[in-house]
Design a protein around this motif. Structure first.
Motif, PDB file in Angstrom:
ATOM      1  N   PRO A  81       0.820  -1.223   0.000  1.00 24.28           N
ATOM      2  CA  PRO A  81       0.000   0.000   0.000  1.00 24.28           C
ATOM      3  C   PRO A  81       0.851   1.269   0.000  1.00 24.28           C
ATOM      4  O   PRO A  81       0.432   2.303  -0.534  1.00 24.28           O
ATOM      5  N   MET A  82       2.043   1.207   0.598  1.00 17.30           N
ATOM      6  CA  MET A  82       2.854   2.410   0.732  1.00 17.30           C
ATOM      7  C   MET A  82       3.280   2.978  -0.627  1.00 17.30           C
ATOM      8  O   MET A  82       3.572   4.166  -0.737  1.00 17.30           O
ATOM      9  N   ALA A  83       3.322   2.120  -1.653  1.00 20.64           N
ATOM     10  CA  ALA A  83       3.668   2.628  -2.989  1.00 20.64           C
ATOM     11  C   ALA A  83       2.663   3.693  -3.435  1.00 20.64           C
ATOM     12  O   ALA A  83       3.019   4.612  -4.185  1.00 20.64           O
ATOM     13  N   PHE A  84       1.403   3.586  -2.968  1.00 21.85           N
ATOM     14  CA  PHE A  84       0.421   4.621  -3.320  1.00 21.85           C
ATOM     15  C   PHE A  84       0.316   5.711  -2.261  1.00 21.85           C
ATOM     16  O   PHE A  84      -0.059   6.844  -2.576  1.00 21.85           O
ATOM     17  N   ALA A  85       0.678   5.399  -1.019  1.00 25.00           N
ATOM     18  CA  ALA A  85       0.762   6.472  -0.014  1.00 25.00           C
ATOM     19  C   ALA A  85       1.833   7.488  -0.433  1.00 25.00           C
ATOM     20  O   ALA A  85       1.657   8.699  -0.272  1.00 25.00           O
ATOM     21  N   ARG A  86       2.935   6.988  -1.003  1.00 26.95           N
ATOM     22  CA  ARG A  86       4.005   7.902  -1.456  1.00 26.95           C
ATOM     23  C   ARG A  86       3.540   8.758  -2.633  1.00 26.95           C
ATOM     24  O   ARG A  86       3.833   9.947  -2.705  1.00 26.95           O
TER      25      ARG A  86
END
Lengths: 323, 323
Positions: free
Chosen positions: A305-310
Motif C-alpha cells: 500500500p505504501m507505494a500509493f501512499a508515497r
C-alpha cells in the motif's frame, strides 16, 4: 494470476465448437487476470489458417452481472477503431455463454507486450490511446457506476481502521486521516464524464515498440470523470514501482499525448492535482484493505500500500506537475 | 503451476533477440510446469510469419544441471521423427542461456490439447508414441540415473513415517509396509533399458483427435527399464482420477499400441504386474511426502496420495490385467 476453473480438452473443444472459429488446436491456461481464468486458444479455420483467441471464465458473480457493459464496451471501442479486443459472438449471436454455471467469453487476441520501464514515446502513445477511448465511448449507450469511487475508498480505509493502517506503516494512518476527508470534501462532480478504463496500468496495455497494440482488462470500466481516468493513468505510469521516484519526462509525455487527441478544459486541468490524490487514495484503499485481509500464504500476492501512499504525498506536495 | 520469475517485456525482447526467430510480438505467462516458469511466445519472422515458442525458465538448480540431458534428449527424439518439441538454439549454438542466474530455453511450440477422458484410440496412440521414444532413444549417448527409483520411494515413504501415513489415511501405513519391501525385494535389474519419460500422464501428452501431436515435460526422463515406463504410463492413463475405477478397454488399447511398435519380451511381460506396483509406489511416495510437507495455503495444490494407494492395491490383487 491463475487458472481457477479447470476445463478439460473435451469441454474446451465443445465450447469452441459453439463459435464459428474453426477447430481447437491448442489451449494454454495463462497467468493473467486477478479474478478470472484465461486460456490462450489456437484454432484452425476453414482455410487452415491459425487463429488465436483469449477465452475468459468469469469467476465472480458481480463481474458476470456487468458483462453486457464490459463486453459491449469492448465491442463498441473496437468498432470505433480503438486497439481494444472485440468479443467473438457465438453462433446464436451471444457475446458470452455459460459453462458450469460460470460466464465465459471468447475474445480477440491482440499482439503486444506490457512494458515495465516505459519510454516517453510509449507514455505519449498511452495518453493518446486513453483520449481516443474517452472520445469513442461518447455514444456508447450503457452506463455503469464506478464501484471504486470515493464512497468505496471511505469504506475500505474505514474497514482498515486507525490501528490497521498503523500496523501497515506507522505513518499511514496520519496520511489517510489528513488526505481522505480533504479529497472527498473537494471532489468535483461537474467535470465532463466519459466511459473510463479506471485501471490503465502498464499490465493492461499491450505495446509493439512505441505503438499501443492493445488496451485490455476493462473489468473496472465505468462511467465517471474523464479527467479522473487521466489521473489514474498518470499515477500508474509516471512513478517507479515503489512510488518513491516521480518521472517528469513520462508525466509530460503522457499528458501531451492525451491532450493532442482530447484537450483538457481549464476546469479539468485545474482539478488534476485533486483527482490524482483521489487516484492514489483509490489504489491505496484496495491495497491496504487486501494487505490486512489476505491470509498469509494465500494464492494472491499482496501489493505494498505504501507505494500509493508515497504517490499521494507527492501529489499533495506537488500540484504544479499538472500546471 | 505458476510463473515464478517475472521477466519484463524489455528483458524478454532482448532475450528473444539472442535467437534467430524474428521479433517478439507477444509473451503470455502460462500456467504449466510445476517447478519452472513458462511463457508462450509469439514472434514475427523475416517473411512476416507468426511463429510460436515456449520459453522456459528453470527455477531449480538440479534441473539446470541436467539440462544437457533433458534438452539434448528432446532434440534427439525430435530429429528421429518423434512428436517431441525441439529446442531452439541461440545464435551461438547453445540449447540454453542464463538470465538472472537461471537457465532458460526456447522450445518449439507443438499444437494439441491434453485430454482428460481418453478414448481407446487415444490410449492406443499414446502406447505407440511411448514405444517410439524407447526405440528412438537407443542411440542417444547421454545417460541419467532415475532419481525417483526404488531408493527414493524408500526415502520418501520412510520420511513420512508410520504415523504420518496413518494421518493421511488409517489404512495407508499397512499398505505401504506390506508393498514397499515386497516390491523392492523383487525389483528386476536385468530387463531391457531405454531412455524413459517416467512421467507420461495425460497432462504431458498433446493430442489432435486420436493423434499424439506432442510429448512434453521430459524433466523426469532418465535411463531405466523400458517396461517400467510402460507401467508408469499404464498407471497414469487406465484409471479415473481417484484411482478407484480401472478401465480395461484403455488398458488393452495402451498395451496393444505399445506392442505394435515395440513388442515386450516374455520377461518384460511377466514383470509388468510388479513394475506397475512400483509405478504406483513412486507416485504414492511423492504425493504422501508432499501431503505431509506442504504448508497449508501454499501455492501448490496437494494431490491425494490415496489415488495411487488404490492403484497399488488394484495391481497387487489383479496381476492378470497384464496377461
Amino acid at each position: 494470476m491463475a487458472v481457477y476453473t479447470q476445463l478439460g480438452a473435451e469441454e474446451l473443444g465443445s465450447l469452441i465448437g459453439e463459435f464459428d472459429v474453426g477447430t481447437l488446436r491448442s489451449a494454454k491456461g495463462i497467468a493473467e487476470g486477478v479474478s478470472n481464468s484465461n486460456w490462450l486458444i489456437e484454432t484452425t479455420g476453414a482455410q487452415g489458417h491459425e487463429q488465436h483467441f483469449i477465452l475468459t471464465v468469469y469467476e465472480e458473480r458481480t463481474e458476470a452481472r456487468d458483462l453486457p457493459f464490459f463486453l459491449g464496451l469492448m465491442d463498441h471501442l473496437a468498432d470505433h477503431g480503438c486497439p481494444v479486443p472485440a468479443t467473438i459472438h457465438d453462433r446464436a449471436g451471444q457475446a458470452f455463454r455459460e459453462v458450469r454455471g460460470k460466464a465465459v467469453a471468447l475474445i480477440e487476441f491482440l499482439p503486444g507486450v506490457s512494458v515495465s520501464a516505459p519510454t516517453a514515446g510509449q507514455a505519449r502513445a498511452v495518453g493518446g490511446a486513453l483520449a481516443r477511448i474517452h472520445l469513442a465511448g461518447a455514444d456508447f449507450t450503457l452506463e455503469r457506476a464506478n464501484g471504486m469511487g470515493p464512497a468505496a475508498w471511505q469504506d475500505l480505509l474505514g474497514g482498515c481502521g486507525h490501528d490497521g493502517l498503523v500496523s501497515i506503516d506507522p505513518a499511514l494512518a496520519a496520511i489517510v486521516e489528513r488526505e481522505l476527508p480533504a479529497v472527498i470534501a473537494a471532489w468535483p462532480e461537474d467535470l465532463p464524464r466519459a466511459v473510463i478504463h479506471a485501471d490503465l496500468f502498464p499490465d493492461n496495455v499491450l505495446m509493439l515498440g512505441d505503438e499501443v497494440s492493445g488496451l485490455i482488462d476493462f473489468y473496472f470500466a465505468c462511467t465517471d470523470l474523464a479527467a479522473y481516468d487521466v489521473a489514474v493513468t498518470h499515477a500508474a505510469w509516471c512513478f517507479d514501482a515503489t512510488g518513491s521516484r516521480f518521472d517528469p519526462v513520462l508525466s509530460a509525455a503522457l499528458l501531451e499525448g492525451y491532450q493532442a487527441v482530447r484537450p483538457l478544459s481549464g476546469a479539468e486541468q485545474a482539478a488534476l492535482p485533486l483527482l490524482a490524490r483521489g487516484a492514489a487514495l483509490r489504489f491505496l484503499a484496495t491495497r491496504a484493505y487486501d494487505w490486512l485481509n489476505t491470509p498469509d500464504g494465500a494464492l494472491v500476492t499482496r501489493k505494498d500500500p505504501m507505494a500509493f501512499a508515497r504517490r499521494l504525498e507527492f501529489y499533495s506536495a506537488n500540484p504544479a506537475v499538472f500546471a
